[in-house]
Structure formats: C-alpha cells, structure tokens
Design an enzyme around this catalytic site. Structure first.
Site, short mmCIF file in Angstrom:
data_model
loop_
_atom_site.label_atom_id
_atom_site.label_comp_id
_atom_site.label_asym_id
_atom_site.label_seq_id
_atom_site.Cartn_x
_atom_site.Cartn_y
_atom_site.Cartn_z
N SER A 300 -4.74 -10.56 -1.97
CA SER A 300 -5.04 -9.34 -2.42
C SER A 300 -4.01 -8.47 -1.36
O SER A 300 -4.43 -8.53 -0.22
CB SER A 300 -6.04 -8.67 -2.72
OG SER A 300 -5.84 -7.22 -2.85
N LYS A 301 -3.20 -7.76 -1.92
CA LYS A 301 -2.41 -6.73 -0.98
C LYS A 301 -3.16 -5.91 -0.21
O LYS A 301 -2.79 -5.21 0.73
CB LYS A 301 -1.22 -5.93 -1.91
CG LYS A 301 -0.03 -6.97 -2.41
CD LYS A 301 0.75 -6.06 -3.19
CE LYS A 301 1.81 -7.10 -3.85
NZ LYS A 301 2.84 -6.22 -4.57
N ARG A 302 -4.56 -5.56 -1.04
CA ARG A 302 -5.39 -4.54 -0.37
C ARG A 302 -6.07 -5.11 0.70
O ARG A 302 -6.69 -4.51 1.65
CB ARG A 302 -6.45 -4.21 -1.52
CG ARG A 302 -5.87 -3.10 -2.48
CD ARG A 302 -6.92 -2.83 -3.38
NE ARG A 302 -7.41 -3.87 -4.31
CZ ARG A 302 -6.85 -4.29 -5.50
NH1 ARG A 302 -5.79 -3.76 -5.74
NH2 ARG A 302 -7.49 -5.18 -6.09
#
Length: 542
Positions: A300-302
């Site tokens: 995830s980019k998060r």
C-alpha cells in the site's frame, strides 16, 4: 515451447468442457486452436527485434516498488529480445495529478538503471508520450466507434447513476449501469446534443467474448456484458478513460506485448472487444502476479516506505531493489542473491513466470544491499563514485568536527571502504557514531584509561614502537600478530585490557571493528598522533 503448448491446451480443454452444446464446442475449439497458432507465431516473430513494451503509470503518485517491478519486467523483456521499452504517462485523471510525480517517475527509472528508450523526456517516433497531449486521437477513435454503432452518447446525470448504485447495494447486487441510453433513438440523441446537454460516451459491450491466451495465466474468458454495464470511454470533460486511452495508445505506439499487473486481467476481455470493434489486432498479453507483503497483504502507498525515492534517500542501491523484487518472484533460471541487471536479462525466461503472488520480505533488503555494495566497492569506477558520495556526506555530517582534511582524501576513503566491505549494508552506516573515529579524533579521560590499566604510558610506547617497525605495511594480519606480541610485554595488564586501552585510544569507544582493522584504516601517521595523545594524557595525570 512444447510444454507451454501443452499447458495452453489444458486450459482450452477446461474451457471446452464447460460448454454443453456440441457444435459451439467444435467451432470454439477450432477458433482457439487458430488463435493459439497465431499467438505462438507472433511471439516467435517478435523476439528478433520487433518487441515493443511499455510501462504506463499514472502520475497520481510517485513510483513505488510495485510499479518498479512492473517496469523492470518490461525492461528485461525488451532487452532480452532486442526490443524497445517505452514510458507512457497516463495523466488523463487531471483531478488526481500529483505535482512533480511525472518527472519523478522518469527520474527513478533512470536512477534504477532501467531508463526508457522512448518517453516524455526522451521523445520518440510515436509521441507525444503524455496522454493529455493525445486527446484529439482519442476523440477521433471515439467518433469512429460512434459511427460504427459500437458506442453511444449517454446523458444520465450523476444523481441518477448514484441512485442506481444505492439501489443495487440495497438489494445485494453489484452496482452497474443499466445501459438506458443505448436505447435512445437517433433523433433523441441529436436533440439533446443540440441543447448542449452534458454527456459521456459509452462503449457498447456485446455478449460472446472470445477467449484470449495470456502468456502467464493461460486461456482466459470474462463475459463482461453479463456482469457489467457499458463502460464510459470519453468522460464529460472530454478526457478518455483508461479503457479507451490504453488500447488507442498501445495500437498507435505499436506495442507488441502488454505486461502488466494481474489486477487488469479481468478487464482484458473488455479491451479485446474494443480492439475488435475498431478492427485492430490486440497485442500479446501477459499479466504479472501480484507483489505482496511477506504476510500476504497488499503493498500500500499508505505504508510510506515503499516509494523508490525513500529507498534512495535511505542509502539503498538500485541493484539491490531490482534484485529483491525479482528474487521473490519468478521468471528466471536461478534465484540467487546478488544478481546484476545484465544477469537478470540473461537468465530471464518468460515461460518460468508463475501465477503465484510474489511475497516481498523487506527485512532482507539490507542483506541484498550489503552484497551489492560490496560488488560496487570491488569495481574501481563504481568505487570512485562511492568515494565522492561519502566525501560529501562526511562534510555534511561532521562539518565543524573534521580537523584533518586527510580524512577526505580519496586514498584514505578507498582503504576504509575495502576494509569494511561485506560488513556494512549502506554507505551511511560509516557516518554513524560507531565509525566516527574514522573522521574525527576521539576524546577520552585519564579516568577511563586508569580504570583499564596502570601501564598506559608503557602500552602507548609499545604501540609507537610497533608502528615504527612496521612502517607503511599495516596489514590486518601482521598487525594482529604484532599486537599479540605487544600484549605479552606488559607486566600488570592482560591481553583483553590491552585491547580495550588500544580501542579507547583509537576510537574513544569500547566496540566496533577489531583493533587491528582500526589501525589499518587510520594509517601510521594518525595512529602515532592518537597514541602520542595517550602518552601526554598519562603524563599529565601522574
């Protein structure tokens, strides 16, 4: 090739067994056998230099590990077969564009050592390579679909579409457009257009989609018209959606093979319908299995730590990132650590790519980096670049503390790199407190020395004598032998305490590399200086 054909035939047999009516079975079997032969012929003909692949990210974010892996497989495929690797930026979602992302994506590909042959920055024969600069081409293609009856204008408001979605969810169904506007009469359409009514253009999905042969997942078939509403291809703002833009660009950019993530596998049948509606030959498709975290969860980019820029900032080498992302996957003859890009290209074999997701264990990245850093140190040209990098970092971290400019000399830093190779994972480790003695002279008290030995003066004199005898020959092996002999010449200090005194005088620390390596790193002149300081400290404390 025969095993690949056998695998494809198995997928075909499974598909055929689902059919109940004999005549469609025979017809479908004949058609798919023909397509199989065509696909094989296409694959074999393009490996001689006609291969054109593309990496087409959206600049709505910065390049992360998943994107780098997709780009890498495309780059390796192109270089393996003498083809071209194209970077195309799909920037049609103008509302989500991130400032600087487009430039950063190409920067990171170049940093990683997999630069595109054609791109927004480099140009090329089929540009422009930004979709926002190709809008006329998409409009012309949409008009072609309208004129052939494969697309239609849709005037449904966003409020109506939202109501459809809510109703579907309330009844436990998957939201889909009900294709209402495909049934409008021509005069109704013209009237609304004349009134300037807001509208989109939708592609008319048809039942009876043909199976397609994916190079990795085998035969696939998704009857999109039965589960989806007609998709939008031109939005109300005049920009195309992904579904239209990507097939238009792949066609006009003469893309031979589309290698992309398996999340797009379910959309491929829809794309093939569009290719057929336009009378175009689809490229060969290969959908790469997902890159997941070690525990099987999605990258995830998060997470924040999967962006390539972050890895570069933390001192990780591009070779290590390329190595770890392929090591956890498939498609290569071997799976050993430490492979460079040319080895990855040489060992690449598309038929070895499996459908299993690749599990990425980032805890192993420091070990991958350690191996590749050692390789760089051992290559003279690469080592010279490391030296320049480290010189800049030393001046930045120890600006006010560096009193002797000798520590910035190329020969000195080269010696340290060769002594520490295989022990450090990143160059920046050499700037940590554990290695501060390499760049600044340590400070310690007479109390610290007295706590270890009452023979500090004698030990310092023995070291100075040893250095005088050894001259410039300060190999770790010979120093280790000399230090063992030196320790036998003390009266009240055991070997262990002698080493502690030497380490304190050299580094001000009680841990780090061996004393012999510390001495070999610092060199005879600096050793003399530090032990003369020990002599002075011992004299003043008496």
């Amino acid at each position: 090739m025969s095993s690949w054909l056998t695998s494809c035939q198995c997928h075909l047999d499974k598909l055929v067994s689902l059919r109940r009516i004999v005549s469609p079975i025979v017809a479908c079997h004949r058609r798919t056998k023909l397509r199989l032969n065509t696909a094989v012929g296409r694959c074999c003909s393009t490996v001689q230099g006609e291969v054109r692949v593309r990496f087409a990210p959206s600049p709505t974010g910065f390049l992360h590990l998943g994107g780098l892996r997709t780009a890498l497989y495309n780059y390796i495929f192109a270089k393996k077969y003498g083809g071209s690797f194209i970077l195309r930026l799909e920037d049609t979602d103008q509302s989500r564009l991130v400032l600087g992302a487009a430039e950063s994506i190409e920067d990171m590909l170049e940093w990683a050592g997999i630069p595109p042959d054609e791109s927004p920055r480099r140009g090329g024969p089929v540009g422009p390579y930004l979709q926002s600069q190709r809008l006329d081409l998409y409009s012309q293609t949409a008009l072609q679909l309208l004129e052939s009856g494969h697309a239609y204008h849709c005037f449904c408001s966003s409020q109506r579409l939202e109501l459809l979605k809510k109703e579907a969810l309330r009844s436990g169904q998957t939201p889909r457009y009900d294709n209402r506007c495909r049934h409008l009469r021509a005069e109704q359409v013209q009237e609304k257009l004349a009134q300037g009514a807001p509208h989109v253009i939708r592609f008319r999905l048809e039942v009876g989609i043909e199976p397609f042969l994916d190079q990795i997942f085998g035969w696939n078939h998704h009857e999109v018209a039965k589960v989806e509403g007609d998709p939008v291809v031109i939005k109300a703002d005049g920009f195309p959606t992904y579904h239209l833009a990507n097939i238009v660009d792949d066609h006009y950019m003469k893309i031979s093979h589309v290698l992309r993530g398996s999340e797009w596998l379910i959309s491929t049948s829809k794309h093939i319908l569009m290719y057929r509606a336009l009378g175009w030959q689809p490229p060969t498709f290969g959908h790469l299995p997902l890159l997941l975290n070690r525990d099987g969860s999605k990258l995830s980019k998060r997470q924040g730590d999967i962006f390539i820029e972050s890895f570069r900032r933390d001192g990780f080498l591009p070779e290590a990132l390329l190595d770890i992302t392929t090591n956890c996957g498939s498609g290569f003859n071997t799976n050993q650590m430490g492979r460079k890009l040319d080895e990855l290209i040489s060992e690449f074999k598309p038929s070895r790519i499996t459908t299993h997701s690749a599990l990425l264990d980032l805890k192993k990245l420091p070990e991958f980096n350690r191996i590749h850093l050692q390789q760089r140190i051992e290559e003279e040209q690469q080592c010279n670049l490391l030296i320049k990098d480290l010189q800049g970092q030393i001046q930045e971290v120890y600006t006010a503390e560096v009193l002797d400019q000798e520590v910035l000399h190329e020969g000195y830093i080269r010696r340290i790199l060769h002594l520490r190779k295989g022990h450090i994972s990143t160059l920046s480790e050499l700037l940590s407190p554990v290695y501060s003695y390499l760049w600044v002279r340590p400070s310690f008290s007479s109390q610290q020395v007295a706590a270890l030995t009452p023979e500090a003066q004698h030990i310092a004199s023995l070291v100075l004598k040893l250095i005088e005898e050894r001259g410039e020959d300060l190999s770790i092996e010979r120093l280790s032998e000399g230090l063992k002999t030196l320790a036998t010449q003390t009266k009240a200090t055991k070997y262990r305490e002698v080493m502690k005194v030497l380490r304190l005088a050299l580094s001000g620390l009680q841990q780090g590399p061996s004393v012999a390596e510390m001495m070999a790193s610092l060199g005879p002149a600096e050793i003399r200086h530090r032990f003369q300081n020990l002599l002075l400290l011992s004299e003043t404390s008496e």
